[in-house]
Design an enzyme around this catalytic site. Structure first.
Site, PDB file in Angstrom:
ATOM      1  CG  HIS A  75       4.699   0.827   5.568  1.00  0.00           C
ATOM      2  ND1 HIS A  75       5.954   0.951   4.999  1.00  0.00           N
ATOM      3  CD2 HIS A  75       4.324  -0.452   5.342  1.00  0.00           C
ATOM      4  CE1 HIS A  75       6.301  -0.213   4.466  1.00  0.00           C
ATOM      5  NE2 HIS A  75       5.330  -1.082   4.660  1.00  0.00           N
ATOM      6  CD  GLU A  76       1.792  -2.271   7.771  1.00  0.00           C
ATOM      7  OE1 GLU A  76       1.298  -3.025   6.917  1.00  0.00           O
ATOM      8  OE2 GLU A  76       3.023  -2.236   8.005  1.00  0.00           O
ATOM      9  N   GLY A 133       4.372  -4.270  11.543  1.00  0.00           N
ATOM     10  CA  GLY A 133       3.076  -4.081  10.909  1.00  0.00           C
ATOM     11  C   GLY A 133       2.900  -5.067   9.775  1.00  0.00           C
ATOM     12  CB  CYS A 140       8.035  -3.397   3.120  1.00  0.00           C
ATOM     13  SG  CYS A 140       6.439  -4.110   2.721  1.00  0.00           S
ATOM     14  CG  LEU A 141       7.291  -7.909   7.542  1.00  0.00           C
ATOM     15  CD1 LEU A 141       6.197  -8.571   8.366  1.00  0.00           C
ATOM     16  CD2 LEU A 141       8.671  -8.337   8.037  1.00  0.00           C
ATOM     17  CG  HIS A 169       1.119  -2.809   2.538  1.00  0.00           C
ATOM     18  ND1 HIS A 169       1.830  -3.333   1.475  1.00  0.00           N
ATOM     19  CD2 HIS A 169       2.014  -2.662   3.536  1.00  0.00           C
ATOM     20  CE1 HIS A 169       3.102  -3.488   1.833  1.00  0.00           C
ATOM     21  NE2 HIS A 169       3.247  -3.081   3.074  1.00  0.00           N
ATOM     22  CD  GLN A 202       2.781  -6.448   4.084  1.00  0.00           C
ATOM     23  OE1 GLN A 202       2.265  -5.947   5.072  1.00  0.00           O
ATOM     24  NE2 GLN A 202       4.091  -6.507   3.919  1.00  0.00           N
TER      25      GLN A 202
HETATM   26 NI    NI Z   1       4.985  -3.110   4.166  1.00  0.00          NI
END
Ligand code: NI
Length: 174
Positions: free
Chosen positions: A137-138, A45, A95-96, A141, A50
């Site tokens: 989660h997304e 995701g 998380c990226l 963000h 991000q």
């Molecule tokens: Ni994340």
């Protein structure tokens, strides 16, 4: 095109993202770049903040709980939670924007999400399991919330300490 992923500490990750007013070709092109960036980084995701863009857009490619070869591939514009279950579930997240850190997070086990597709169509997703977790989660963000915020203070402090240490090591080239 692969975009630069913003890391923990970048102010854009803490901002509440703006709704998309109109789904233009630029938005659709961003969605494509976000998929490229997510796959390149081996993520499931990615949210627009991000990649430094404070707009309510996210892409996901999440395996089905029963069969890894089946995927939920989603591009969502202005997504919102319309229902969340009372029951919660604990599951590991990463998380990226915070690579190397994984922690268990408690979240509602089922959610219903409404959003627009890149074609401007309304989509409704009734999600459970890994998909429900990834969606929440997304969507977090888009409100400037990171999964670390959902940990106890103690666990968050430990995770942040590990994160800082890993960054110093990375900067040293070690
Ligand atoms: Ni994340």
């Amino acid at each position: 095109m692969i975009l630069k992923i913003e890391m923990l500490g970048a102010p854009v990750l803490r901002r509440e993202a703006d709704p998309v007013e109109e789904i233009t070709d630029d938005v659709r092109s961003l969605v494509r770049d976000m998929f490229d960036t997510m796959y390149h980084a081996d993520g499931v995701g990615l949210a627009a903040p991000q990649v430094g863009i404070s707009q309510r857009i996210t892409v996901l490619d999440v395996p089905h709980d029963e069969d890894e070869d089946e995927r939920h591939v989603l591009a969502l514009i202005n997504p919102r939670v319309v229902e969340a279950s009372k029951e919660t579930e604990k599951g590991v997240e990463g998380c990226l924007s915070i690579p190397g850190i994984e922690e268990s997070v408690v979240r509602p086990s089922q959610v219903v999400i409404e959003a627009l597709s890149p074609d401007g169509e309304t989509v409704k997703i009734d999600a459970s399991g890994l998909l429900a977790r990834a969606l929440q989660h997304e969507l977090d963000h888009l409100d400037g919330v990171l999964f670390l915020d959902r940990l106890t203070t103690l666990k968050r402090d430990l995770a942040l300490r590990r994160w800082r240490k890993s960054r110093v090591t990375a900067a040293d080239g070690a």
